[in-house]
Design a protein around this motif. Structure first.
Motif, PDB file in Angstrom:
ATOM      1  N   LYS A 125       0.845  -1.191   0.000  1.00 32.61           N
ATOM      2  CA  LYS A 125       0.000   0.000   0.000  1.00 32.61           C
ATOM      3  C   LYS A 125       0.886   1.249   0.000  1.00 32.61           C
ATOM      4  O   LYS A 125       1.998   1.227   0.553  1.00 32.61           O
ATOM      5  N   PRO A 126       0.410   2.363  -0.594  1.00 32.88           N
ATOM      6  CA  PRO A 126       1.226   3.579  -0.655  1.00 32.88           C
ATOM      7  C   PRO A 126       1.790   4.003   0.694  1.00 32.88           C
ATOM      8  O   PRO A 126       2.961   4.399   0.790  1.00 32.88           O
ATOM      9  N   GLN A 127       0.983   3.905   1.758  1.00 30.46           N
ATOM     10  CA  GLN A 127       1.438   4.365   3.076  1.00 30.46           C
ATOM     11  C   GLN A 127       2.539   3.485   3.665  1.00 30.46           C
ATOM     12  O   GLN A 127       3.257   3.893   4.585  1.00 30.46           O
ATOM     13  N   LEU A 128       2.706   2.269   3.127  1.00 35.38           N
ATOM     14  CA  LEU A 128       3.756   1.368   3.611  1.00 35.38           C
ATOM     15  C   LEU A 128       5.045   1.498   2.793  1.00 35.38           C
ATOM     16  O   LEU A 128       6.072   0.921   3.161  1.00 35.38           O
ATOM     17  N   ARG A 129       5.010   2.236   1.705  1.00 36.72           N
ATOM     18  CA  ARG A 129       6.194   2.361   0.840  1.00 36.72           C
ATOM     19  C   ARG A 129       7.162   3.431   1.352  1.00 36.72           C
ATOM     20  O   ARG A 129       8.309   3.484   0.928  1.00 36.72           O
ATOM     21  N   ASN A 130       6.687   4.296   2.218  1.00 31.25           N
ATOM     22  CA  ASN A 130       7.514   5.376   2.778  1.00 31.25           C
ATOM     23  C   ASN A 130       8.133   6.234   1.674  1.00 31.25           C
ATOM     24  O   ASN A 130       9.335   6.493   1.641  1.00 31.25           O
ATOM     25  N   VAL A 131       7.263   6.653   0.756  1.00 34.30           N
ATOM     26  CA  VAL A 131       7.678   7.486  -0.383  1.00 34.30           C
ATOM     27  C   VAL A 131       6.942   8.816  -0.288  1.00 34.30           C
ATOM     28  O   VAL A 131       5.722   8.855  -0.118  1.00 34.30           O
ATOM     29  N   GLY A 132       7.683   9.904  -0.384  1.00 32.83           N
ATOM     30  CA  GLY A 132       7.080  11.235  -0.402  1.00 32.83           C
ATOM     31  C   GLY A 132       6.820  11.668  -1.834  1.00 32.83           C
ATOM     32  O   GLY A 132       7.712  11.579  -2.679  1.00 32.83           O
ATOM     33  N   TYR A 133       5.607  12.117  -2.115  1.00 33.27           N
ATOM     34  CA  TYR A 133       5.222  12.487  -3.481  1.00 33.27           C
ATOM     35  C   TYR A 133       4.842  13.967  -3.508  1.00 33.27           C
ATOM     36  O   TYR A 133       3.869  14.369  -2.884  1.00 33.27           O
ATOM     37  N   LEU A 134       5.631  14.774  -4.226  1.00 31.83           N
ATOM     38  CA  LEU A 134       5.311  16.194  -4.369  1.00 31.83           C
ATOM     39  C   LEU A 134       4.591  16.383  -5.696  1.00 31.83           C
ATOM     40  O   LEU A 134       5.184  16.296  -6.772  1.00 31.83           O
ATOM     41  N   PHE A 135       3.286  16.627  -5.607  1.00 31.17           N
ATOM     42  CA  PHE A 135       2.469  16.764  -6.809  1.00 31.17           C
ATOM     43  C   PHE A 135       2.718  18.113  -7.485  1.00 31.17           C
ATOM     44  O   PHE A 135       3.210  19.057  -6.870  1.00 31.17           O
ATOM     45  N   GLN A 136       2.310  18.176  -8.746  1.00 32.98           N
ATOM     46  CA  GLN A 136       2.475  19.382  -9.551  1.00 32.98           C
ATOM     47  C   GLN A 136       1.801  20.589  -8.886  1.00 32.98           C
ATOM     48  O   GLN A 136       2.318  21.694  -8.908  1.00 32.98           O
ATOM     49  N   ASN A 137       0.633  20.375  -8.284  1.00 28.84           N
ATOM     50  CA  ASN A 137      -0.097  21.480  -7.637  1.00 28.84           C
ATOM     51  C   ASN A 137       0.105  21.475  -6.118  1.00 28.84           C
ATOM     52  O   ASN A 137      -0.622  22.149  -5.387  1.00 28.84           O
TER      53      ASN A 137
END
Length: 357
Positions: free
Chosen positions: A72-84
């Motif tokens: 699941k996304p919350q278990l991947r420990n990845v920060g995602y900075l969206f375009q907006n």
């Protein structure tokens, strides 16, 4: 930190099919809109589900179709900075940073204070995102990501909505803010200057496939494929006929080029960047038609002006051949043209020729 991505995904008439492995800390993905850049990031983050493949970061498997692994996304420990930036519009800066943090109230408050200071958000804690400038929003979004110490950060066209001045300023700020971040950062962009400035390694994607991959500066120097050359800013292309190992005819330009270095057998096109031409006047022409990459010409293009465009810091000249050739002249060379007039020829420097598939 090793990253392995091998994914396939079909969406309507579009098919993403990419495979790469990198140990670089700063990776750029360059491509036109709709080529699959964001889909690649979203697959790594777990927002998109690939049809097939394998995604692994630092020994942790995020996704493996055959083994039926899909963290699941919350278990991947990845920060995602969206375009907006995707800040919560009804939450203050400090509440945006707190969102998703675990721990006691005191621990959360201490972490927020640390992030506010690190990202220079003092005095803005109680403001809503709509009350912030573009730069402040970006810093707040990055503070929210960094608050929970992700192993990887994904930047999805982070500067695309900004004007040129603010874009340059925020690129510098972002580089400074990420300086002491030890994880991998992947940034996608359609802007060649952004990825050149940011990345150690580069992937060039076109229509869902990788056109070129490797060290960023080497790809700009030798992009190998026509599409990779175009995406890295090359304006001039001609069909090529390889006569022998050191001679090729640029058919669309009507020029025969002779070189000291060997012309690759795969060569179908020759590319030449618009800023790299050497102006030659009849009084200077030596009749030589080769070079040892010291700026001597390896071929001459007769200068037949088709049109021109004057920009604030450069002049663009369009030369008539079978296909229009672009010559871009920057400020430092303008005075020479004013003194001597238009050249009689444009010469090619062998060291700047791009031999392309």
């Amino acid at each position: 930190m090793a990253v392995t991505v091998e994914i396939k995904k079909k969406l309507d008439n579009f098919r993403l099919d990419i495979s790469f492995r990198s140990e670089a800390r700063r990776i750029g993905i360059l491509g036109a809109s709709g080529c699959g850049k964001s889909m690649t990031l979203k697959s790594i983050a777990g927002i998109e589900l690939p049809d097939e493949g394998h995604i692994e970061v630092e020994g942790r498997t995020f996704f493996d179709k055959e083994k039926k692994i899909n963290l699941k996304p919350q278990l991947r420990n990845v920060g995602y900075l969206f375009q907006n930036y995707a800040l919560f519009p009804t939450m203050t800066v400090e509440k945006n940073i707190t969102a998703g943090l675990k721990g006691s109230r005191q621990e959360k408050e201490a972490r927020v204070r640390e992030m506010v200071e690190k990202f220079r958000l003092q005095g803005l804690e109680k403001r809503l995102p709509g009350q912030l400038s573009g730069g402040q929003q970006q810093r707040a979004a990055l503070a929210r990501i960094m608050a929970y110490e992700p192993e990887m950060i994904l930047l999805d066209e982070p500067f695309s909505a900004l004007d040129m001045y603010l874009k340059d300023q925020l690129q510098r700020e972002l580089a400074e803010m990420l300086e002491d971040y030890g994880g991998t950062v992947i940034m996608v962009s359609h802007n060649r200057d952004e990825v050149y400035r940011f990345s150690e390694e580069l992937l060039v994607i076109d229509q869902g496939k990788i056109e070129a991959a490797g060290e960023t500066k080497e790809i700009f120097r030798n992009p190998v494929s026509r599409e990779a050359a175009r995406l890295t800013g090359c304006k001039n292309f001609s069909k090529a006929r390889r006569i022998d190992a050191h001679t090729a005819e640029a058919e669309d330009w009507g020029v025969t080029l002779t070189t000291r270095r060997e012309i690759p057998e795969y060569t179908e096109y020759i590319g030449y960047r618009a800023h790299d031409f050497i102006p030659v006047w009849n009084t200077e022409r030596t009749g030589k038609n080769r070079t040892d990459s010291d700026g001597s010409p390896c071929g001459m293009l007769p200068f037949e002006l088709e049109s021109r465009a004057e920009l604030p810091f450069e002049k663009n000249y369009y030369i008539k051949t079978k296909v229009t050739v672009c010559w871009f002249v920057q400020r430092e060379r303008m005075q020479e043209l004013e003194e001597k007039g238009m050249p009689d020829y444009l010469a090619f420097d062998e060291g700047k020729l791009l031999f392309l598939r």
